[in-house]
Design an enzyme around this catalytic site. Structure first.
Site, PDB file in Angstrom:
ATOM      1  CG  LEU A  21      54.995  43.166  30.473  1.00 19.70           C
ATOM      2  CD1 LEU A  21      54.482  44.368  29.682  1.00 19.70           C
ATOM      3  CD2 LEU A  21      56.237  43.550  31.261  1.00 19.70           C
ATOM      4  N   GLY A  22      52.106  40.335  32.821  1.00 14.02           N
ATOM      5  CA  GLY A  22      51.021  40.084  33.758  1.00 14.02           C
ATOM      6  C   GLY A  22      49.842  39.435  33.066  1.00 14.02           C
ATOM      7  N   GLY A  24      45.336  39.285  33.288  1.00 20.80           N
ATOM      8  CA  GLY A  24      44.108  39.813  33.872  1.00 20.80           C
ATOM      9  C   GLY A  24      42.893  39.051  33.420  1.00 20.80           C
ATOM     10  N   GLY A  25      41.734  39.661  33.650  1.00 22.08           N
ATOM     11  CA  GLY A  25      40.489  38.978  33.333  1.00 22.08           C
ATOM     12  C   GLY A  25      40.261  38.760  31.854  1.00 22.08           C
ATOM     13  CG  MET A  26      39.008  41.463  29.288  1.00 22.10           C
ATOM     14  SD  MET A  26      38.725  42.923  28.296  1.00 22.10           S
ATOM     15  CE  MET A  26      38.879  42.254  26.648  1.00 22.10           C
ATOM     16  N   GLY A  27      42.931  38.840  29.387  1.00 16.58           N
ATOM     17  CA  GLY A  27      44.029  38.242  28.637  1.00 16.58           C
ATOM     18  C   GLY A  27      45.362  38.382  29.330  1.00 16.58           C
ATOM     19  CB  VAL A  29      50.003  42.272  29.549  1.00 18.63           C
ATOM     20  CG1 VAL A  29      50.727  43.463  28.912  1.00 18.63           C
ATOM     21  CG2 VAL A  29      48.531  42.612  29.749  1.00 18.63           C
ATOM     22  CG  ASP A 137      38.547  47.128  34.436  1.00 20.07           C
ATOM     23  OD1 ASP A 137      38.205  47.253  35.635  1.00 20.07           O
ATOM     24  OD2 ASP A 137      39.224  46.180  34.021  1.00 20.07           O
TER      25      ASP A 137
END
Length: 633
Positions: A21-22, A24-27, A29, A137
């Site tokens: 799905l996408g 980001g900065g942490m992981g 999805v 966030d």
């Protein structure tokens, strides 16, 4: 959405993975499916965090707290494994673009949608803060716009990346610079008031398309967040009064989420939250997910040895098919000007874009309202089916609910694509960005959505209910019907050669003929989808022509030949416009069970004509219509 890499695992915990799905900065999805068939969003943290013991401890604590968050405006955490080699958590998957994606594709949201967004964000923060969490966030990509409102995701998880970890070295900040609070940007203590500051920034971005604090670089943006004034010049006054207190530099001066909800008041029931282009994005994502789930899945177990050529080819084929589905389904909704919407019907059904000619008379003439609804289209009301009996009007369909889960709910529903809007309109509502009204009369309710191109006309859904809200079923029906037409439904009549369904019946005569010796002209006409009514000055009578599926029985009728066409001719008793002569004939066969029948009526307004004179006038009009109709069959 993106396809999974051919060699990567198809499972995390007990969840089967379908697509990415996408990231980001942490992981990362991923879209997953639980054993009971529910869709989940699985977030796997980046490997760098997985090797940090402090992160794992904080991640475990934040996951436990996040599970306490519930409510209609968040995506609930369902499962997690902080101790896995790559820690992960699974939350409820909701279909819809992020606020960032929606504004990029469809432009800033209108005021009504901003209010619904604000109520959703404040409600979500109320639940998050009640669980003892601070989101930290809250940014456009962490707000999803769904069919029925906003959803806040990733609440509290950013906290796990803070602390003494080497990953959060001096000078690093967890959050999004354009939407974080001054205290967060300055490294000070963060409280729930920080999320309220972010809420204010999101509303500015949703209304204008840009963050309230700009800058050429991240340090410049952060400096402006801490010391600068937000850019609110283009906000309408009512929104500015809400946003300014949220963006106060002093956390103590900001309102609480509960105070924001009190300020906004309740959202009117039955409101469709977003503009049509945003709902188009939601439809696209649902179609993507449906196609992904329909694809054949690779074997659950993966052999430890190097796969053979056959398995390699199979996995490559699945990956290529998945990429093809995603590539062809990724349609972006665009804004259309009024001229674009009228330009023609080239968008086709289910494209995920607003249909250029949606709701025009030309488009509605071809739509079969009986095909728009399926048995399970209205789950809140119950299974539905077309009512027994002859169907008379092409623009209308009657439904019944025989196996309702709620026996007090509506037993019938009448849907009409185009009828005169009542002067007594009722309570204002909005569905799919279109204005309308809900009018209650005893146990009955009529929900009308105004036609954007035909003043005084509307789509209507009407139903009755002995107890509860009588508008529940017609409102549910309109919320189902409007988006289908907005984005190009394929529920259309088979327009074979000879069909008059797409014809403008008001053009069937050059102009209504005037009786001999009378110099007056007809006063006005009323046009419907499959009907045209001419109302004359006092002694000229009323002339109408309609296209019907099954005309009502006129009583005693005589068969006549009119220019080679067999017609039924009957005298009707006095009506609102006086006695009438009604002429009916079959024009075109649609299929084995239905035909297009033309019915022409001439009324004697002043009741001066004999029956023979009345029908002579009617025949004069009928000949003009016959000459203009496409050759039937």
């Amino acid at each position: 959405m993106k396809p999974l890499n051919p060699g990567e695992s198809r499972h995390v915990g007990r969840y089967r993975l379908v697509a990415a799905l996408g990231e980001g900065g942490m992981g990362r999805v991923l879209l997953g499916v639980s054993p009971d068939g529910r869709l989940v969003a699985v977030k796997q943290v980046h490997p760098g965090f997985a090797h940090d013991d402090g992160f794992r401890s904080r991640f475990r604590h934040e996951v436990q707290a996040s599970r306490m968050v519930s409510g209609a405006y968040t995506a609930a955490v369902m499962d997690a494994d902080p101790d896995a080699s790559t820690p992960w958590l699974a939350s409820v998957f909701v279909a819809g673009p992020s606020l960032k994606e929606a504004v990029e594709a469809a432009g800033p949201l209108p005021p009504g949608a901003i209010r619904i967004l604000a109520v959703g964000l404040a409600s979500a923060l109320t639940e998050i803060h009640r669980a003892g969490l601070v989101h930290r966030d809250l940014k456009p990509s962490n707000v999803l716009l769904t069919d029925d409102g906003a959803r806040v995701i990733d609440f509290g998880i950013a906290r796990a990346a803070e602390g003494d970890s080497e990953l959060t070295h001096t000078g690093s900040i967890i959050g999004s610079p354009g939407f974080m609070s001054p205290e967060q940007a300055d490294g000070r203590t963060v409280t729930p008031a920080s999320d309220v500051f972010s809420l204010g920034g999101l509303l500015v971005m949703a209304a204008t398309g840009r963050a309230p604090f700009g800058g050429w670089s991240t340090p410049q943006v952060l400096y402006n967040v801490v010391h600068g004034r937000p850019d609110l010049g283009s906000l309408p006054p009512v929104l500015r009064r809400l946003v300014e207190p949220c963006l106060a530099k002093d956390p103590a001066q900001r309102p609480t989420p509960a105070q924001i909800l009190d300020h906004l008041g309740p959202v009117p029931p039955g409101s469709t939250p977003w503009p049509p282009a945003v709902h188009a994005l939601i439809c696209v994502q649902k179609e993507q997910v449906g196609r992904l789930l329909a694809l054949p899945q690779p074997p659950v177990a993966e052999a430890p040895a190097t796969p053979g050529k056959r398995r390699t080819r199979a996995r490559t084929a699945v990956a290529l098919a998945l990429a093809l589905v995603l590539g062809t389904a990724a349609v972006v909704a665009v804004k259309l000007s009024s001229a674009d919407q009228r330009a023609g019907r080239d968008a086709g059904p289910n494209t995920g874009r607003p249909h250029p000619a949606a709701f025009t008379v030309e488009d509605l003439r071809e739509i079969d309202p009986c095909k728009l609804f399926k048995r399970d289209s209205l789950p809140a009301t119950g299974p539905m089916e077309q009512s027994d009996g002859k169907r008379i009007y092409f623009e209308r369909c009657d439904f019944s609910f025989k196996d309702r889960p709620d026996k007090t709910a509506s037993s019938t529903l009448v849907v009409n694509l185009y009828e005169t809007l009542s002067e007594s309109k009722g309570t204002p509502i909005s569905i799919g960005g279109l204005s309308g009204f809900a009018k209650v009369d005893g146990i009955y309710c009529v929900v009308s959505i105004e036609n954007p191109y035909s003043q005084g006309f509307a789509m209507t859904a009407s139903s009755g209910r002995e107890t509860g809200d009588p508008c529940a079923t017609p409102t549910e029906a309109m919320n189902f019907l409007v988006p289908q037409i907005q984005y190009g439904t394929d529920a259309r009549y088979p327009l074979s050669a000879g069909s008059a369904l797409s014809s403008d019946l008001c053009a069937m005569t050059d102009s209504p003929p005037v009786p001999p010796g009378n110099p007056n002209k007809f006063s006005f006409t009323i046009q419907g989808l499959h009907r045209c009514l001419w109302i004359g000055q006092k002694d000229l009578g009323v002339y109408s022509v309609s296209l019907l599926s099954a005309p009502s029985e006129p009583g005693k009728a005589e068969q006549r030949d009119l220019d080679g066409v067999t017609v039924s001719e009957a005298i009707l008793p006095s009506q609102d416009y006086g006695p009438a002569c009604e002429i009916t004939w079959a024009h075109h066969r649609i299929d084995d069970t239905s035909t297009e029948d033309v019915q022409l009526t001439y009324n004697d307004f002043d009741k001066k004509l004999s029956n023979e004179e009345l029908c002579a006038n009617a025949e004069q009009y009928a000949r003009r219509v016959l000459a203009k109709l496409p050759p039937g069959s």
